[in-house]
Design an enzyme around this catalytic site. Structure first.
Site, PDB file in Angstrom:
ATOM      1  N   ASN A  56      34.839  57.000  57.126  1.00 60.85           N
ATOM      2  CA  ASN A  56      34.842  55.587  56.745  1.00 60.85           C
ATOM      3  C   ASN A  56      36.054  54.874  57.347  1.00 60.85           C
ATOM      4  OD1 ASN A  56      33.830  53.324  55.477  1.00 60.85           O
ATOM      5  ND2 ASN A  56      34.933  53.700  53.573  1.00 60.85           N
ATOM      6  N   ASP A  82      37.661  67.598  57.154  1.00 62.52           N
ATOM      7  CA  ASP A  82      37.155  67.340  55.809  1.00 62.52           C
ATOM      8  C   ASP A  82      38.137  68.025  54.854  1.00 62.52           C
ATOM      9  OD1 ASP A  82      35.857  67.427  53.384  1.00 62.52           O
ATOM     10  OD2 ASP A  82      33.927  68.066  54.228  1.00 62.52           O
ATOM     11  N   SER A 111      42.191  54.508  39.876  1.00 54.60           N
ATOM     12  CA  SER A 111      41.650  53.152  39.905  1.00 54.60           C
ATOM     13  C   SER A 111      41.621  52.555  38.510  1.00 54.60           C
ATOM     14  CB  SER A 111      40.229  53.205  40.465  1.00 54.60           C
ATOM     15  OG  SER A 111      39.549  52.004  40.208  1.00 54.60           O
ATOM     16  N   TYR A 118      31.526  57.005  40.190  1.00 56.16           N
ATOM     17  CA  TYR A 118      32.779  56.889  40.959  1.00 56.16           C
ATOM     18  C   TYR A 118      33.974  56.885  40.006  1.00 56.16           C
ATOM     19  CZ  TYR A 118      36.617  54.203  42.972  1.00 56.16           C
ATOM     20  OH  TYR A 118      37.861  53.757  43.329  1.00 56.16           O
ATOM     21  N   LYS A 121      37.290  59.693  39.293  1.00 50.99           N
ATOM     22  CA  LYS A 121      38.732  59.391  39.193  1.00 50.99           C
ATOM     23  C   LYS A 121      39.267  59.911  37.856  1.00 50.99           C
ATOM     24  CE  LYS A 121      39.237  57.191  43.085  1.00 50.99           C
ATOM     25  NZ  LYS A 121      39.952  57.847  44.173  1.00 50.99           N
ATOM     26  N   TYR A 177      45.025  51.669  40.777  1.00 54.60           N
ATOM     27  CA  TYR A 177      45.027  50.430  41.560  1.00 54.60           C
ATOM     28  C   TYR A 177      44.126  49.395  40.909  1.00 54.60           C
ATOM     29  CZ  TYR A 177      45.973  53.880  45.338  1.00 54.60           C
ATOM     30  OH  TYR A 177      46.442  54.904  46.114  1.00 54.60           O
ATOM     31  N   ASN A 233      42.890  45.408  42.275  1.00 57.51           N
ATOM     32  CA  ASN A 233      41.997  45.043  43.398  1.00 57.51           C
ATOM     33  C   ASN A 233      42.799  44.788  44.672  1.00 57.51           C
ATOM     34  OD1 ASN A 233      40.412  44.540  40.893  1.00 57.51           O
ATOM     35  ND2 ASN A 233      38.866  43.878  42.351  1.00 57.51           N
ATOM     36  N   ASN A 258      30.766  45.291  49.875  1.00 60.80           N
ATOM     37  CA  ASN A 258      30.562  45.273  48.424  1.00 60.80           C
ATOM     38  C   ASN A 258      31.610  44.415  47.746  1.00 60.80           C
ATOM     39  OD1 ASN A 258      28.412  47.238  48.145  1.00 60.80           O
ATOM     40  ND2 ASN A 258      29.916  48.735  48.867  1.00 60.80           N
ATOM     41  N   ARG A 287      26.355  40.646  38.612  1.00 62.53           N
ATOM     42  CA  ARG A 287      26.113  41.967  39.208  1.00 62.53           C
ATOM     43  C   ARG A 287      26.176  43.012  38.095  1.00 62.53           C
ATOM     44  NH1 ARG A 287      30.203  43.984  43.877  1.00 62.53           N
ATOM     45  NH2 ARG A 287      31.686  43.808  42.145  1.00 62.53           N
TER      46      ARG A 287
HETATM   47  C1  UD1 Z   1      35.168  47.167  42.502  1.00 67.29           C
HETATM   48  C2  UD1 Z   1      34.783  48.355  41.711  1.00 67.29           C
HETATM   49  C3  UD1 Z   1      36.017  49.133  41.347  1.00 67.29           C
HETATM   50  C4  UD1 Z   1      36.760  49.542  42.607  1.00 67.29           C
HETATM   51  C5  UD1 Z   1      37.098  48.284  43.385  1.00 67.29           C
HETATM   52  C6  UD1 Z   1      37.705  48.639  44.718  1.00 67.29           C
HETATM   53  C7  UD1 Z   1      32.716  47.633  40.605  1.00 67.29           C
HETATM   54  C8  UD1 Z   1      32.050  47.380  39.297  1.00 67.29           C
HETATM   55  N1  UD1 Z   1      34.018  47.950  40.557  1.00 67.29           N
HETATM   56  O1  UD1 Z   1      35.945  46.332  41.646  1.00 67.29           O
HETATM   57  O2  UD1 Z   1      35.678  50.275  40.621  1.00 67.29           O
HETATM   58  O3  UD1 Z   1      37.930  50.238  42.277  1.00 67.29           O
HETATM   59  O4  UD1 Z   1      35.907  47.537  43.640  1.00 67.29           O
HETATM   60  O5  UD1 Z   1      38.232  47.504  45.307  1.00 67.29           O
HETATM   61  O6  UD1 Z   1      32.111  47.529  41.641  1.00 67.29           O
HETATM   62  N2  UD1 Z   1      32.050  39.185  43.609  1.00 67.29           N
HETATM   63  C9  UD1 Z   1      31.206  38.133  43.923  1.00 67.29           C
HETATM   64  N3  UD1 Z   1      30.496  38.200  45.087  1.00 67.29           N
HETATM   65  C10 UD1 Z   1      30.593  39.263  45.958  1.00 67.29           C
HETATM   66  C11 UD1 Z   1      31.453  40.324  45.629  1.00 67.29           C
HETATM   67  C12 UD1 Z   1      32.165  40.255  44.442  1.00 67.29           C
HETATM   68  O7  UD1 Z   1      31.097  37.165  43.169  1.00 67.29           O
HETATM   69  O8  UD1 Z   1      29.893  39.244  46.988  1.00 67.29           O
HETATM   70  C13 UD1 Z   1      32.859  39.117  42.378  1.00 67.29           C
HETATM   71  C14 UD1 Z   1      32.604  40.229  41.368  1.00 67.29           C
HETATM   72  O9  UD1 Z   1      31.573  39.896  40.489  1.00 67.29           O
HETATM   73  C15 UD1 Z   1      33.982  40.344  40.689  1.00 67.29           C
HETATM   74  C16 UD1 Z   1      34.966  39.968  41.800  1.00 67.29           C
HETATM   75  O10 UD1 Z   1      34.215  39.250  42.755  1.00 67.29           O
HETATM   76  O11 UD1 Z   1      34.098  39.395  39.661  1.00 67.29           O
HETATM   77  C17 UD1 Z   1      35.599  41.179  42.473  1.00 67.29           C
HETATM   78  O12 UD1 Z   1      34.587  42.064  42.913  1.00 67.29           O
HETATM   79  P1  UD1 Z   1      34.911  43.332  43.837  1.00 67.29           P
HETATM   80  O13 UD1 Z   1      35.773  42.918  44.978  1.00 67.29           O
HETATM   81  O14 UD1 Z   1      33.626  44.013  44.150  1.00 67.29           O
HETATM   82  O15 UD1 Z   1      35.826  44.252  42.911  1.00 67.29           O
HETATM   83  P2  UD1 Z   1      35.551  44.862  41.452  1.00 67.29           P
HETATM   84  O16 UD1 Z   1      34.143  44.745  41.079  1.00 67.29           O
HETATM   85  O17 UD1 Z   1      36.578  44.289  40.532  1.00 67.29           O
END
Ligand code: UD1
Length: 333
Positions: free
Chosen positions: A36, A59, A125, A150, A154, A178, A180, A199, A293
């Site tokens: 990755n 690995d 995390s 996931y 952890k 961590y 975000n 994501n 989501r």
């Molecule tokens: C996610 C993971 C978390 C991981 C972290 C790594 C989930 C539930 N949690 O955190 O376990 O450690 O990433 O960085 O997935 N959002 C949008 N639109 C998008 C993407 C995100 O609105 O296209 C919003 C989400 O609803 C959230 C915020 O942005 O409120 C942050 O999302 P994201 O960056 O995916 O992080 P987490 O969900 O907090």
């Protein structure tokens, strides 16, 4: 100063930490299977720091390969980043997540044990905090279960490390939870480059800014927050990297297992981030409100007092720096 093994050292957080660790005077060995991340990252770390890095494409679950690394280098401490990290994918492929994340941690710890290496820093995390806890999450928040495989990997590796410390009083383990991590190195040479549809929020925003995607989907605007969108504790990846150097220093002076939150302690909503990104970068981020989501929580931010008091570390960069640096990196791709 010492030699530090970084597993997953060419990934997003690993590469920024490699730079900080080298800049703090340590030698760095990286083990990464490049599943990755990109082979060019090693050279980029070397360009930023002006120092050489030993790199092994392996690995971490491959015991013989890890043995070779520990035979070739006197490793003083290990920072373990390698692992699968996509929440949604972990729900669909739980066995792959448990197999990979647990196997790599166990192989690494067994190899360390054979070589008498006693210092270990683990990439954990905020996902280990159940949303049933009140915010801000403190290291003492209750273990009320994780929401996805996931997160459970952890949680389980944290437990394994606590048990290893109990069995061997010479071990020194730091668990870093961590929040975000976003942003990128100011050089524009390293950053986050997810394959496929991102994501996470920030890489999605930067791809919209660049016209790769037409608009951002904002996952819900009916949360109990100031503007209805989800609130998170975004932390600049360079600050996060510095937290690992503080943890390394702590590790050399203390034995046992300690856990620390790494965040800023400040929560920002999705729309706060979008608006700040637009303002500081002079670009427009079209967005649409969609359904929530699955698995998302309303609010997550850290109590950062323990890291400040015990590690003497705190995040220095603000949300504007995070937006500027993320955009500079995206434009370099
Ligand atoms: C996610 C993971 C978390 C991981 C972290 C790594 C989930 C539930 N949690 O955190 O376990 O450690 O990433 O960085 O997935 N959002 C949008 N639109 C998008 C993407 C995100 O609105 O296209 C919003 C989400 O609803 C959230 C915020 O942005 O409120 C942050 O999302 P994201 O960056 O995916 O992080 P987490 O969900 O907090």
């Amino acid at each position: 100063m010492g030699k530090i093994l970084l597993t997953g050292g060419t990934g997003f957080i690993g590469s920024h930490t490699a730079v900080k660790v080298i800049e703090s005077g340590y030698d760095v060995v990286i083990a990464d299977d490049l599943s990755n991340s990109d082979a060019s990252v090693k050279g980029r770390i070397e360009r930023i720091t002006g120092k050489g890095v030993s790199f092994y494409q392996v690995d971490v679950a491959d015991s013989a390969a890890m043995e070779e690394i520990f035979d070739a280098h006197e490793i003083d401490a290990v920072i373990h980043f390698a692992g699968y990290k996509a929440v949604g994918e972990s729900v669909v492929r739980p066995l792959a997540y448990y197999r990979n994340n647990l196997d790599t941690a166990l192989t690494l710890l067994e190899t360390m044990q054979r070589h008498g290496c006693k210092s270990f820093i683990f990439s954990s995390s905020a996902t280990v905090y159940s949303p049933a806890n009140d915010v801000p999450f403190t290291e003492e928040s209750e273990d009320l279960g994780c929401t996805n495989p996931y997160g459970w990997t952890k949680f389980m590796i944290e437990q394994i490390l606590k048990d290893v410390c109990k069995a061997d009083p010479e071990m020194s383990v730091v668990l870093l939870r961590y929040f975000n991590p976003i942003g990128a190195h100011a050089s524009g040479l390293i950053g986050e480059n997810p394959s496929g549809v991102p994501n996470n929020l920030m890489p999605y925003i930067t791809q919209v800014a660049q016209g790769i995607r037409p608009h951002l989907n904002v996952f819900g605007d009916d949360y109990p927050t100031h503007d209805g969108t989800g609130v998170r504790d975004y932390i600049h990846v360079v600050d996060l990297a510095a937290g690992h150097v503080a943890a390394l220093e702590y590790c050399t002076a203390h034995k046992g297992c300690e856990v620390f939150n790494l965040g800023t302690g400040q929560g920002y909503s999705v729309l706060d981030l979008v608006k700040t990104f637009e303002r500081v970068n002079g670009v427009e981020i079209p967005y649409e409100i969609t359904d929530r989501r699955a698995g998302d929580i309303a609010v997550s931010y850290a109590d950062v007092s323990k890291a400040r008091e015990v590690l003497g570390w705190k995040a220095e960069k603000g949300i504007e720096d995070m937006c500027r640096d993320a955009w500079r990196w995206q434009q370099s791709l």
